[in-house]
Design an enzyme around this catalytic site. Structure first.
Site, PDB file in Angstrom:
ATOM      1  N   ASN A  78      44.455   8.908  26.711  1.00  0.00           N
ATOM      2  CA  ASN A  78      43.636   8.523  25.557  1.00  0.00           C
ATOM      3  C   ASN A  78      44.517   7.560  24.772  1.00  0.00           C
ATOM      4  OD1 ASN A  78      42.003  10.539  22.947  1.00  0.00           O
ATOM      5  ND2 ASN A  78      41.500   8.517  23.718  1.00  0.00           N
ATOM      6  N   ASN A 103      30.588  13.925  19.596  1.00  0.00           N
ATOM      7  CA  ASN A 103      31.265  13.824  20.877  1.00  0.00           C
ATOM      8  C   ASN A 103      30.634  14.857  21.811  1.00  0.00           C
ATOM      9  OD1 ASN A 103      33.619  12.057  19.935  1.00  0.00           O
ATOM     10  ND2 ASN A 103      33.785  13.806  18.557  1.00  0.00           N
ATOM     11  N   CYS A 108      40.251  13.709  25.151  1.00  0.00           N
ATOM     12  CA  CYS A 108      39.881  13.803  23.732  1.00  0.00           C
ATOM     13  C   CYS A 108      40.454  15.114  23.221  1.00  0.00           C
ATOM     14  CB  CYS A 108      38.368  13.762  23.560  1.00  0.00           C
ATOM     15  SG  CYS A 108      37.805  14.132  21.874  1.00  0.00           S
ATOM     16  N   GLY A 109      41.410  15.041  22.305  1.00  0.00           N
ATOM     17  CA  GLY A 109      42.113  16.237  21.878  1.00  0.00           C
ATOM     18  C   GLY A 109      41.225  17.247  21.176  1.00  0.00           C
ATOM     19  N   THR A 110      40.451  16.800  20.176  1.00  0.00           N
ATOM     20  CA  THR A 110      39.554  17.729  19.509  1.00  0.00           C
ATOM     21  C   THR A 110      38.487  18.234  20.472  1.00  0.00           C
ATOM     22  OG1 THR A 110      38.341  15.804  18.659  1.00  0.00           O
ATOM     23  CG2 THR A 110      39.906  16.875  17.161  1.00  0.00           C
ATOM     24  N   ARG A 168      31.891   9.594  20.592  1.00  0.00           N
ATOM     25  CA  ARG A 168      31.063   8.731  19.745  1.00  0.00           C
ATOM     26  C   ARG A 168      31.894   7.522  19.306  1.00  0.00           C
ATOM     27  NH1 ARG A 168      31.012  11.416  13.644  1.00  0.00           N
ATOM     28  NH2 ARG A 168      33.245  11.796  13.591  1.00  0.00           N
ATOM     29  N   CYS A 200      41.874  12.320  15.207  1.00  0.00           N
ATOM     30  CA  CYS A 200      41.867  12.270  16.671  1.00  0.00           C
ATOM     31  C   CYS A 200      43.006  13.150  17.150  1.00  0.00           C
ATOM     32  CB  CYS A 200      42.049  10.833  17.148  1.00  0.00           C
ATOM     33  SG  CYS A 200      42.328  10.698  18.926  1.00  0.00           S
ATOM     34  N   GLY A 201      42.684  14.178  17.928  1.00  0.00           N
ATOM     35  CA  GLY A 201      43.694  15.139  18.354  1.00  0.00           C
ATOM     36  C   GLY A 201      44.814  14.528  19.166  1.00  0.00           C
ATOM     37  N   ASN A 202      44.480  13.770  20.212  1.00  0.00           N
ATOM     38  CA  ASN A 202      45.525  13.107  20.993  1.00  0.00           C
ATOM     39  C   ASN A 202      46.265  12.080  20.147  1.00  0.00           C
ATOM     40  OD1 ASN A 202      45.097  14.435  23.522  1.00  0.00           O
ATOM     41  ND2 ASN A 202      43.305  13.161  23.867  1.00  0.00           N
TER      42      ASN A 202
END
Length: 293
Positions: free
Chosen positions: A17, A204, A231-233, A223, A89-91
């Protein structure tokens, strides 16, 4: 926009990502929607799933973010590839943390960063970086408890819509438990899936396949971006939803989540919080000529 014709940047990724990081330590740059789209363009720009401006929290335009400055001196000002502002964004938090450490802006093994989704705790674990993603919740807990699902998702080429569960991690997620007859790799995610009820601010969408005990594979359509390698989250949402479907109303186990870009660990924490751990890589540094974008 700042009057400079060239900007410094760093390219990084977390389980593929990928992000363009723009250091703005003096809070002089205007990374607006148009600029973010140009930087993220994979043909005419640098190319990325999102753009992160590295800026002092005290200089953020949002009062709610500036209020975090005492605990978290650096703000991850994040935009998706289409230029839209995102909560977090988690990542991206891991890549952001790796940049702060490399540049000497943070030196401890544990520190906090500011995002529009709140303060996120960072912990360094050797080659891994763990982020406390904060609190999570089901968007419709009553329907989740009663049915296990609260929405329907339909993808192009699919015959029937699939049941899904909506999870909020500071940004919205809709997690699909794929039927056994559907091959995860074969699903067409070139276009955004259709979600009903239609989320007002988009969502997402994560497609999940169980591989074993506390082990799943996932693909995601983000999204404002499209399908991404990770996608981390979304990884957290997928693990939490799958744990719930497995009968764990209060998740306690670590989950392994495989995405096209690699492998991540999800750990449930007390107080309905969740932690994401995985690698982060800073792969290039350079300057971009704004007049050429």
């Amino acid at each position: 926009m700042a009057d400079m014709t060239t900007w410094r940047f760093t390219k990084g990724h977390g389980t593929e990502n990928d992000f363009v990081l723009v250091p703005d330590l003096d809070a002089r740059l205007d990374v607006d929607a148009e600029m973010a789209r140009s930087l993220a363009d994979r043909r005419a720009g640098i190319g990325a799933d999102g753009v992160i401006r590295v800026v002092p929290t005290a200089s953020a335009t949002e009062e709610s973010v500036r209020a975090m400055a005492e605990r978290a001196p650096w703000f991850m000002d994040y935009r998706n590839a289409d230029g839209s502002v995102a909560e977090m964004c988690g990542n991206g938090t891991r890549v952001f943390a790796a940049y702060l450490r490399r540049e000497g802006l943070e030196g401890a093994d544990e520190f906090e960063i500011a995002t529009r989704g709140g303060i996120k705790g960072i912990r360094i674990e050797g080659e891994m970086i763990a982020t406390n993603m904060g609190r999570w919740r089901f968007l419709d807990p009553d329907r989740a408890a009663a049915d296990g699902f609260d929405s329907l998702v339909h993808v192009d080429g699919g015959d029937e819509p699939w049941s899904a569960l909506s999870v909020d991690l500071g940004n919205p997620h809709t997690v699909v438990a794929l039927p056994e007859t559907v091959v995860l790799a074969d699903v067409d995610l070139t276009r955004a899936p259709h979600v009903k009820p239609d989320p007002s601010n988009g969502t997402n969408v994560e497609l999940v396949r169980v591989l074993g005990d506390a082990h799943i594979a996932m693909r995601v359509h983000e999204r404002g971006v499209g399908e991404t390698r990770s996608c981390g989250t979304g990884v957290c949402a997928a693990a939490l939803a799958t744990s719930f479907w497995a009968g764990d109303a209060e998740p306690t186990r670590d989950w392994t989540v495989d995405v096209p870009g690699g492998r991540l660990r999800v750990r449930a924490l007390p107080g309905h919080q969740v932690e994401l751990a995985g690698p982060a890589a800073l792969i290039a540094d350079g300057t971009v000529d704004l007049s050429a974008l």
